[in-house]
Design a protein around this motif. Structure first.
Motif, PDB file in Angstrom:
ATOM      1  N   ARG A 229       0.826  -1.202   0.000  1.00  0.00           N
ATOM      2  CA  ARG A 229       0.000   0.000   0.000  1.00  0.00           C
ATOM      3  C   ARG A 229       0.860   1.251   0.000  1.00  0.00           C
ATOM      4  O   ARG A 229       0.529   2.253  -0.604  1.00  0.00           O
ATOM      5  N   TRP A 231       3.608   1.611  -1.517  1.00  0.00           N
ATOM      6  CA  TRP A 231       4.118   1.821  -2.873  1.00  0.00           C
ATOM      7  C   TRP A 231       3.057   2.349  -3.821  1.00  0.00           C
ATOM      8  O   TRP A 231       3.369   2.994  -4.804  1.00  0.00           O
ATOM      9  N   SER A 232       1.799   2.030  -3.532  1.00  0.00           N
ATOM     10  CA  SER A 232       0.772   2.416  -4.502  1.00  0.00           C
ATOM     11  C   SER A 232      -0.175   3.449  -3.923  1.00  0.00           C
ATOM     12  O   SER A 232      -1.249   3.667  -4.435  1.00  0.00           O
ATOM     13  N   LYS A 233       0.233   4.054  -2.827  1.00  0.00           N
ATOM     14  CA  LYS A 233      -0.676   4.947  -2.096  1.00  0.00           C
ATOM     15  C   LYS A 233      -1.288   6.020  -2.996  1.00  0.00           C
ATOM     16  O   LYS A 233      -0.605   6.704  -3.723  1.00  0.00           O
ATOM     17  N   GLY A 234      -2.589   6.115  -2.955  1.00  0.00           N
ATOM     18  CA  GLY A 234      -3.233   7.098  -3.818  1.00  0.00           C
ATOM     19  C   GLY A 234      -4.248   7.936  -3.112  1.00  0.00           C
ATOM     20  O   GLY A 234      -4.537   7.747  -1.995  1.00  0.00           O
TER      21      GLY A 234
ATOM     22  N   LYS B   9       6.612  10.899  -8.739  1.00  0.00           N
ATOM     23  CA  LYS B   9       5.725   9.934  -8.094  1.00  0.00           C
ATOM     24  C   LYS B   9       4.451   9.802  -8.918  1.00  0.00           C
ATOM     25  O   LYS B   9       3.786  10.785  -9.218  1.00  0.00           O
ATOM     26  N   TYR B  11       0.720   7.976  -9.034  1.00  0.00           N
ATOM     27  CA  TYR B  11      -0.308   7.180  -8.367  1.00  0.00           C
ATOM     28  C   TYR B  11      -1.046   6.457  -9.471  1.00  0.00           C
ATOM     29  O   TYR B  11      -1.987   7.009 -10.031  1.00  0.00           O
ATOM     30  N   GLY B  12      -0.614   5.273  -9.779  1.00  0.00           N
ATOM     31  CA  GLY B  12      -1.178   4.610 -10.952  1.00  0.00           C
ATOM     32  C   GLY B  12      -0.831   5.447 -12.176  1.00  0.00           C
ATOM     33  O   GLY B  12       0.331   5.658 -12.479  1.00  0.00           O
ATOM     34  N   GLY B  16       1.699  12.467  -9.313  1.00  0.00           N
ATOM     35  CA  GLY B  16       1.717  13.150  -8.025  1.00  0.00           C
ATOM     36  C   GLY B  16       2.682  14.308  -8.082  1.00  0.00           C
ATOM     37  O   GLY B  16       2.300  15.466  -7.955  1.00  0.00           O
ATOM     38  N   THR B  42       2.760  15.167  -1.054  1.00  0.00           N
ATOM     39  CA  THR B  42       3.419  14.015  -1.672  1.00  0.00           C
ATOM     40  C   THR B  42       4.930  14.124  -1.515  1.00  0.00           C
ATOM     41  O   THR B  42       5.593  13.173  -1.079  1.00  0.00           O
ATOM     42  N   MET B  51       6.220   7.311   2.096  1.00  0.00           N
ATOM     43  CA  MET B  51       5.974   6.518   0.891  1.00  0.00           C
ATOM     44  C   MET B  51       7.169   6.630  -0.046  1.00  0.00           C
ATOM     45  O   MET B  51       7.896   7.618  -0.032  1.00  0.00           O
ATOM     46  N   THR B  54       8.473   7.012  -7.206  1.00  0.00           N
ATOM     47  CA  THR B  54       8.528   6.159  -8.388  1.00  0.00           C
ATOM     48  C   THR B  54       9.912   6.237  -9.015  1.00  0.00           C
ATOM     49  O   THR B  54      10.475   5.240  -9.445  1.00  0.00           O
TER      50      THR B  54
END
Lengths: 234, 315
Positions: A229, A231-234, B9, B11-12, B16, B42, B51, B54
């Motif tokens: 989570r 790594w993919s936190k959104g 970064k 997010y999918g 970010g 972020t 976190m 990327t």
């Protein structure tokens, strides 16, 4: 890890959760113990099996907030940005829930002690049954901790934990209904079949190792869930 | 002290932050400015190791956050936008827990906590449950938490948001005082706050850096126009006509009419010209007294809009 363990233990005992759960456990197990008294029945292993069933309901409530709450309140940031490893956080929290469970176990010693006072013997079955009961509870808690890691909603965490534990509880039954290879697989994975062995007084090292690895695997998956989570936190 | 290189970064599919690079020197107070959703939090979450990024690297005191997270985390105190407080703990219990979490030496723990509580002025509430504290005190407890372990770097995400004006000034002064000994990154969407405490500002927009400079330079460079607010007693149409005739005036707009024939005008002119005297004489000649004249500073929104529109023109 010590800091997290003690903080969690304190928050269990500063809030009503620990008392309510321990109280519930004592109440139900005492009702189950009643027949032993009136019919002067000295064998306690049947009670232990039933007490295992109580755990299916109690453990999810015990563990529901343990990770979900931190996520919801934003205190997860504090834990994850502190110089403590994620594995230490999860294990610390697991041990805190285990601590509350051990308090329940300790209190439940009252029943066999009463039986012994009235002349029952301390049998290998009794000792084995308790070892099995503790290992079973410890495994259940690992499942509960895992359930708490997948959601930030405590109610969902509790329901999820309950469903997992119920599946574990009835897996043997399903296996014997289906039969064949499925039954063999389910039986091999079963926590309960091993527990029944303990209840018969059979202390097998590989069963102990199985429980311990079961716990380790679930805690490991929990760590993976949180890590993923991040790594993919959104 | 802090080196950030090509930080990206995703997010999918959503960006970010994108290709952010800047450095913060030891002892510097850096402001991080941008509207909501621009990527401030972020970036801060990545710097503090909450976190992973990327792409790109973050180095704090020479340690890479991905390779030696524990070393970095030891050196950073982080106050997220929502202070990470346990509502069912007392202030002392909570700070003790954080101190243990940050592995503060037992011998110095008590004196350090006492000092911090004194510094952020929460000593008198230390026995109360955090749940029962006001927003301002919760913020201070959050700040106290970030200070535990005496980290070299402080990362503060909107530390004054939601506080009353008096508390805002207190927290700002506190941050200024802390800036003498710590390296601080502070995010905000209020320019006055940043110019009050920061030596350098990074403006971030849609995940990308729009400008890096001192607050003074930023307001100077982005102020092509100077803007004034003038209140004049006189008929609106003729006043506007008179002002428009003055050399250098680019724009006049009448605002609300407070009393009969008393109107406030917003006037813009080239930044190098001083049009105050010509306006005064023109109005004096026509017999319309000027009741108020003041220059209007550029707000972050103005600068920000300018930064963004200028970029578009370049493109």
């Amino acid at each position: 890890m010590r800091a997290i363990f003690w903080k969690e233990v304190k928050s269990y005992f500063y809030s009503p959760i620990a008392y309510v759960l321990i109280g519930m456990f004592i109440l139900i197990s005492s009702i189950m113990f009643w027949p032993n008294l009136i019919s002067a029945y000295g064998e306690f292993n049947g009670n232990l099996s039933s007490m295992g069933y109580i755990l299916v309901f109690i453990v999810p409530i015990l563990t529901m907030r343990i990770l979900a709450e931190d996520r919801k309140n934003g205190t997860e940031v504090l834990l994850l940005t502190s110089p403590v490893k994620l594995s230490e956080i999860v294990i610390g929290k697991y041990l805190a829930a285990l601590f509350v469970f051990m308090v329940m176990v300790l209190i439940s010693f009252v029943y066999p002690i009463i039986l012994v006072i009235f002349g029952a013997a301390i049998t290998p079955q009794l000792v084995g049954g308790y070892v099995g009961f503790i290992l079973l509870g410890a495994s259940f808690i690992a499942v509960g901790v895992f359930s708490s890691s997948v959601t930030e909603n405590q109610i969902i965490a509790a329901i999820l934990g309950f469903v997992f534990l119920l599946i574990i509880w009835i897996a043997d039954g399903i296996g014997s209904m289906v039969g064949g290879i499925t039954a063999k697989i389910l039986y091999w994975f079963s926590l309960l079949s091993r527990y029944e062995d303990f209840n018969k007084g059979i202390l097998r090292l590989n069963a102990v190792i199985y429980y311990l690895s079961f716990i380790a695997v679930f805690l490991f998956i929990t760590i993976m869930v949180i890590e993923r989570r991040r790594w993919s936190k959104g | 002290m802090i080196e950030i290189q090509n930080l990206t970064k995703f997010y999918g599919q959503i960006v970010g932050v994108k290709n952010i690079s800047f450095t913060v020197e030891k002892g510097e107070v850096l402001g991080f400015l941008g509207p909501n959703g621009s990527g401030k939090t972020t970036t801060m979450n990545i710097i503090t190791g909450y976190m992973p990024s990327t792409e790109g690297t973050v180095k704090v005191c020479g340690y890479d956050i991905m390779e030696e997270p524990a070393e970095v985390k030891k050196r950073i105190g982080y106050l997220p936008e929502q202070p990470p407080l346990y509502m069912d703990m007392t202030v002392t219990d909570y700070l003790n827990f954080v101190a243990e979490l940050k592995k503060v030496n037992k011998k110095v723990k008590k004196s350090q906590l006492d000092d911090i509580m004194e510094l952020v002025k929460i000593t008198h509430v230390r026995k109360r449950l955090i749940r029962n504290l006001s927003k301002g005190y919760k913020q201070r407890v959050g700040l106290a938490q970030a200070l535990i372990g005496n980290p070299e770097v402080l990362v503060l995400d909107e530390p004054t948001v939601g506080l009353d004006p008096k508390q805002i000034i207190e927290i700002r002064n506190l941050i200024k005082a802390l800036g003498k000994e710590h390296t601080i990154i502070l995010s905000s969407h209020i320019l006055t706050e940043v110019s009050a405490v920061c030596e350098r500002v990074v403006i971030i927009h849609k995940g990308e850096i729009a400008a890096i400079d001192t607050p003074e330079n930023l307001s100077k460079n982005f102020r092509n126009m100077s803007k004034m607010s003038i209140t004049i007693s006189g008929p609106k149409s003729s006043v506007i006509n008179l002002i428009k005739q003055i050399y250098g005036i680019k724009y006049v707009e009448a605002q609300t009419e407070k009393e009969k024939d008393v109107v406030t005008y917003i006037v813009e002119c080239d930044k190098d010209l001083d049009v105050r005297k010509p306006i005064f004489f023109a109005m004096a000649k026509a017999g319309y007294p000027i009741l108020e004249l003041k220059s209007v500073g550029m707000s972050l929104e103005d600068i920000f809009l300018q930064v963004v529109t200028e970029e578009k023109e370049v493109n």
